[in-house]
Scaffold this motif. Structure first.
Motif: not given
Ligand code: HEC
Length: 181
Positions: A92-103
């Motif tokens: 849900c909240h993403a992270g450095p270098g990581v996107k949040r999930a598509e949904w």
């Protein structure tokens, strides 16, 4: 004198009752006619958005005020918190270098990128938010399934998020194996 003051007070009371009745009628109208759009594909009006977010931040601050965070967080807590974060928050909240999930991109309110927003919250507020969640927003309450010590670990990690690089993020939360789900 007494009489005119008395009828003035009565007039005010009648006005208050009328206003309350009109507010109730408006609420019933909105609830029964389907005139309010509850779609997550369309944002609230700026006023409703302001009302919700202001209510939310003051509600959290008032309740978190009573909590005493530990004086300092250890590296072990940050490490354990990272593991929980990657398992339960990152989609849900993403992270450095990581996107949040598509949904999660279809959620409203959008779960904020905590790398940007975490600096606005004290660790005791993050603890409260994670323990109790935020009703009608999609932010879950983790208090039923996690010990307070684990929630402080998560708060310790979230406090570190602002400014964290993607390689630091990738390296954290790999060693402890404490996240059991
Ligand atoms: C299913 C999606 C979802 C998951 C999983 C989730 N959150 Fe949230 N979170 C939200 C949403 C949506 C909001 C926005 C609430 C609002 O604005 O009213 C939010 C708000 C927050 C906020 C306040 C941020 C701000 O500026 O509004 C914090 C801090 C937070 N979440 C931390 C976490 C942590 C830590 C975890 C994991 C333990 C987590 N959340 C898991 C959806 C999620």
């Amino acid at each position: 004198m007494e009489n005119s003051r008395g009828s003035f007070t009565k007039g005010i009371a009648a006005g208050v009752v009328l206003a309350a009745l009109l507010a109730l009628l408006l609420m019933l109208f909105v609830a029964y006619t389907g005139s309010y759009n509850i779609a997550a594909s369309q944002d609230h009006s700026p006023f409703v958005r302001w009302l919700f977010s202001t209510t939310m931040s003051h509600s959290v601050a008032a309740r978190a005020d009573e909590l005493e965070p530990p004086e300092a967080f250890s590296e072990a807590q940050v490490e354990a918190g990272a593991e929980h974060y990657k398992a339960m928050c990152e989609h849900c909240h993403a992270g450095p270098g990581v996107k949040r999930a598509e949904w999660a991109q279809g959620m409203l309110p959008q779960p904020p990128h905590l790398i940007d927003e975490a600096a606005h919250w004290q660790p005791n507020e993050v603890f409260w938010l994670v323990k109790h969640g935020v009703r009608m927003s999609g932010m879950p309450a983790f208090g039923e399934t996690h010990e307070d010590a684990e929630l402080w670990d998560i708060a310790a990690f979230v406090e570190r998020l602002p400014g964290m690089t993607s390689s630091e993020y990738a390296a954290l939360g790999q060693q402890t194996g404490t996240h059991k789900h």
